[in-house]
Every structure is written in structure tokens, then in C-alpha cells.
Scaffold this active site. Sequence first.
Site: not given
Ligand code: ASP
Length: 367
Positions: A29, A72, A104-105, A293-294
Amino acid sequence: MEPQIIVEGPAVAAGEQARSVLVLYTGGTVGMSVNKRGELVPMDFTQIRKKVPEMRQLGMQVSVLSLPEPIDSSNVTPAEWLLLAGILQQHYAQYDGFVVLHGTDTMAYSAAALSYLLENLGKPVILTGAQVPVGRIRTDARRNLVTALEIAAARHPGGGAVRVPEVCVFFNDVLIRGTRAKKVESQHYSAFRSENYPPLARAGIELEFDDTLLRPLPAAPLRVHSQLDDRVVVLKLFPGITERTVRAILGAEDLRGCVLETYGSGNAPTSPWFLDCLREATGRGVLVLNVSQCEEGRVIQGRYETSAHLTELGVIGGEDITTEAAITKLMYVLGLGHDAATTRRLLMSDLRGEISPSPAAGTSIRA
Ligand code: ASP
């Protein structure tokens, strides 16, 4: 296609007065723009200096390198981690620090993977990104990038030694060890948290490092690994999971490692069919790593009856490791190609700050 490098002015040699940082743009992003259908797609990153004019005011030499086809981060695979590790190795001597701009993903997975691949790292590799693209008014990209650059160039006030010789995620206002990061938020700016370990630094009015938590400089030179074994899986338990599903996953022909996401302090069903599936898998040499999972706490196999059988079946207790660090650690350790006993020992050991010593053993939580 070769990665495209865009250098503003000559890069100064590491150690000269102005610090030099290489920014490696992979996609996400942070550098996206809107296409004709209104979807966010990676843009040409040559525009970054115009969009973040603050970069010029930092008093450091910043070079930018973009992957030929930014992606992405949902499309990131171990091949990208190996590519990034190779690029960092290639430029390691010329720069004081590195910033990796990443979606971020899957940033937490990439940070953990790079932590393992870059053994004896003596310079900062700071992953960051943004929730809002750099061109938008309310973007968090500028703030994240500028602070990540400062961290990548940071030195100890006294002796001038590298302050953060490790792979980290910096996001919003926290610096997180690469093997402890977790994406916890998809809407707000505070997208990451440090799981089972305090943040290494906080960015407020000042950048406040906790030097007691940061790793020391390595004694040996950087060693970059180039093998990851992707014959691994994450199996998340839930009440009602069927024998058919578990058999299909654990019975996969070439499976070599499994992160078993269990309940609470590492508990799992005691039904005979479930234990049989595990027995068959470990009997075939599949390494099963028990991760809770916690979000806090640790796996203690044997605390409850529902976890006592796991140790007998050869399941390895993952202590307080995150799923992201566990799956990438499996890939890395299996990729080293050691014998079964060494592989198990490495999986149980803290390699890059991913496991805190057990408080029961009378040690502090510091890695
Ligand atoms: N879908 C994006 C990615 O991970 C989300 C992001 O960057 O915040 O590439």
C-alpha cells in the site's frame, strides 16, 4: 529483470560521516495508486523523493532500489525472501543500514524469514510500510519511512556503534523485533504489535530505544542463507475439526513440517483419531511444532492432560514463538538440511530472539 536502482548522488562508503541507507521497495500500500477500476495497485516508485521531501532533510545519503515488479505482499513467497536476502547481501558493505518498504499483510512473515536468512547481521534491516498510500493526504507512509530511516542510521551516542543490528518492523510508533511482529489491525494506523516481547524502541517526540532489549553486535561476519524448505503447513485447530481434514493435511505426501496451532498453553484434542494422525505424521519424520493460538503466554506441554500426550508423540513445544516466526523457522531449519536430531534441537533453540527463556527455568524474559 534486474532490480532497478535509483541513487540520488553517490553513495558514501559505510562509516563516513554522512550515514548511508538503502531503501528497498518491494510493493504494498505504501507505494500504491488507484487503477481505472478503482483498485489499489503498486505504482512506479521513482516518485518517492517528490512524495517524501523530508528524506532530503535527514542529513543522510539515501539510495532507493525497487524490485522490477513491485507486488502486493499477499503474493510474497519464499522466493521473494531469498531474493531480498540476496540483494541485502550484495549491498551490505556499501550501506550503514537498510529499509525495506513492504506491504503490511505479510510483513511479519517476511521480517521473520529475513531474520533467519541473515545470520550474524551487524546492521539494521528495518521493514516498514503504510496503511494509506504515500500520495494521499492522510498517509502514514512519510512518518513511517522517515523514522525507519532514522533507525536504520542510528548509532549509540557514546561509541558510535550500530544501535539496531537486527531485522525489525517499524510501524506507527513501535520498533518490533522481526521474529516478534504480528499484524493486528487492517483499518487503523497501529497495524503491528510485538507479541510476547516488549517493543525495542518507541517513537514519540524522541526516538527512545531500549538498549537492554536490543541484540548485541555479532562476533562473526554476516552469513546469508539461500535455502528455505516450503514443504510445511500451518494446521489451526478448532472445535469440530474433522478427521478427514486433519488426515488430508498431515498426510500430504511430501510434508516435512507442521505448525500446529493449539489452544491455550498448547492443548489439543485427545480423541484417538487425532492422536493417530499425529503419530503417523511424526512417525514419517514430519516435525510438528506446537504454537498457541493465544496472543500471550506460552506453550507448556504437560500442564494439562490435553497436552501431555503431545510430547510422547514427538510434538515439539514452541514455547512463546509466534506462528509467523514458527512457520518461517521451520522453512529455514529444514532448509539447512541437517539430520533429524540437529533439526529438532535447532527448532527448540532460540535462534533469532523468537523464544523467551522459560520463566519456570528461573530466567528473565529477555532473549
Ligand atoms: N495488501 C497490501 C499489501 O500487503 C496491504 C498493505 O500494504 O498495507 O501489500
